[in-house]
Design an enzyme around this catalytic site. Sequence first.
Site, mmCIF file in Angstrom:
data_model
loop_
_atom_site.group_PDB
_atom_site.id
_atom_site.type_symbol
_atom_site.label_atom_id
_atom_site.label_comp_id
_atom_site.label_asym_id
_atom_site.label_seq_id
_atom_site.Cartn_x
_atom_site.Cartn_y
_atom_site.Cartn_z
ATOM 1 N N SER A 180 41.000 36.106 41.072
ATOM 2 C CA SER A 180 40.198 37.055 40.284
ATOM 3 C C SER A 180 40.594 37.239 38.832
ATOM 4 C CB SER A 180 40.204 38.417 40.956
ATOM 5 O OG SER A 180 39.255 38.429 41.964
ATOM 6 N N LYS A 213 41.055 46.800 34.079
ATOM 7 C CA LYS A 213 40.175 46.681 35.239
ATOM 8 C C LYS A 213 40.081 48.037 35.941
ATOM 9 C CE LYS A 213 39.554 43.547 39.242
ATOM 10 N NZ LYS A 213 40.148 42.391 39.949
ATOM 11 N N SER A 270 36.918 38.601 40.541
ATOM 12 C CA SER A 270 36.370 39.926 40.420
ATOM 13 C C SER A 270 36.689 40.627 39.101
ATOM 14 C CB SER A 270 36.906 40.795 41.562
ATOM 15 O OG SER A 270 38.310 40.925 41.467
HETATM 16 N N1 GLN Z 1 36.964 35.847 45.028
HETATM 17 C C1 GLN Z 1 38.007 36.132 45.959
HETATM 18 C C2 GLN Z 1 37.540 37.169 46.945
HETATM 19 O O1 GLN Z 1 36.399 37.468 46.924
HETATM 20 C C3 GLN Z 1 39.225 36.617 45.223
HETATM 21 C C4 GLN Z 1 39.093 37.989 44.753
HETATM 22 C C5 GLN Z 1 40.320 38.489 44.053
HETATM 23 O O2 GLN Z 1 41.189 37.719 43.638
HETATM 24 N N2 GLN Z 1 40.413 39.784 43.966
HETATM 25 O O3 GLN Z 1 38.265 37.650 47.732
#
Ligand code: GLN
Length: 475
Positions: free
Chosen positions: A163, A64, A139
Amino acid sequence: MKLHSLTAHQILDLYKSKQASSEEVLKDVLSRIGAVDSRVRAYVRLSNQKSAGEGSAAIPIAIKDNMCTQGEEITCSSKILKGFHPPYDAGVIERIKQNGGRILGFANMDEFAFGSSTENSCYGPTYNPWDLTCVPGGSSGGSAASVAADEAVWALGSDTGGSIRQPASFCGVVGLKPTYGRVSRYGLIAFASSLDQIGPLTKDVTDCALLMNIIAGYDDRDSTSVNVPVPDYTKALINDVHGIKIGVPKEAFAEGLDSQVSQAVEAAIEQLKKLGAVVKEVSLPHTPYAVATYYIVATAEASSNLARFDGVRYGLRQLSANVRKTPVIDMYEETRAKGLGDEAKRRIMLGTYVLSSGYYDAYYLRGQKVRTLIKQDLDGAFKDCDVILTPTAPTTAFKVGEKASDPLSMYLSDVYTIPANLAGVPSISVPCGFSKEGLPIGLQLMGKAFDEEMLLRVCFSYEQNTPWHTKKPNL
Ligand code: GLN
């Protein structure tokens, strides 16, 4: 033989029997990237690493775009970090390199990991390999899509509120968020430091155990890393769930859950019962507050963590032509105005608001208290069950653009995944079926702190008795 379609453990077997070399595997995966990534767009950048990797773990991996890697540009898929070259390797990157791994490239993500669709990226969206008109989740959408599309043998993602698991569910792969403190966060560009955790995205549960063996362990450069022994996770790959107690929260099958997802998860519960698991209903009464709590705690931490991106030390610097306030204040403001996307700005404003004097007690402090209640719910449930089972996400992958203008409905994609981050416990998503549209569905298990082995055992048994992990998208 299509080497790119194999799992890491299959490739390791080929290395052992000298039927394939790391050069051949690398070449095949790179040609797969060449063939499909213009459509999937999983990668934002290929790596500069020259060697094909060596040793018993020369497995090509996608990383990532938020893990510091020396000699590379790392941007969190944000304009504000364009041109940032970290001077050191993150703890997990060191471990990958020490094990002979080959970093293929850096995978697309929502800017600073803010999102559930990988649409909030300065590079544009990644597309779901199962249906290119849909999002891959987020994400860590680039990481999940790269594995699902056979553009990487396995990948690393990070999970603050879901994410790793939600994109794993949307892309039909395995994703594990380890216990908070299990994997070093040193060199992970921080979103919400009390929630962030790095973990594997893989084609099956065996690979998940193998990648955990590489990345798990104490790191004194991360003050929240926990110094407890790391087991050999492959020993947990036992095809037997007799007597294992699985709790199913009655709150999980609530409003907003897609009927195809709920059917697939119910069928998985039946399958686990047939295999000998004991399924019981549990209650997590505070979980309906998890999303609200998360968006207080996570934005508060994010607003603080992102304060360092101001044009002085990292990436983009925007100077103004004529002085408005003072040259340095102008630079801060213009760098942040230009460098950060809409969702990042929204999070910074929310976080600054909940931390501001006069509102701190009403929001942040209260959020922390509800966080404790959610953790206590889980602690209570784990007194008489070994794992807790829910869907990973309330729906299958949605269309690109479908939720882009409705942040609240996007935030609700994480109702099932957020509690594990708030409580710090490990949680995994494994494929458990497909919708009639052909989109993958994921099943989530949460475990007791530092009991990733139980998650791996239950998921391995389930996987050995179901066909889902063998299906591939048609690209
Ligand atoms: N979708 C969640 C957010 O927008 C989690 C994101 C994540 O785990 N980085 O914060």
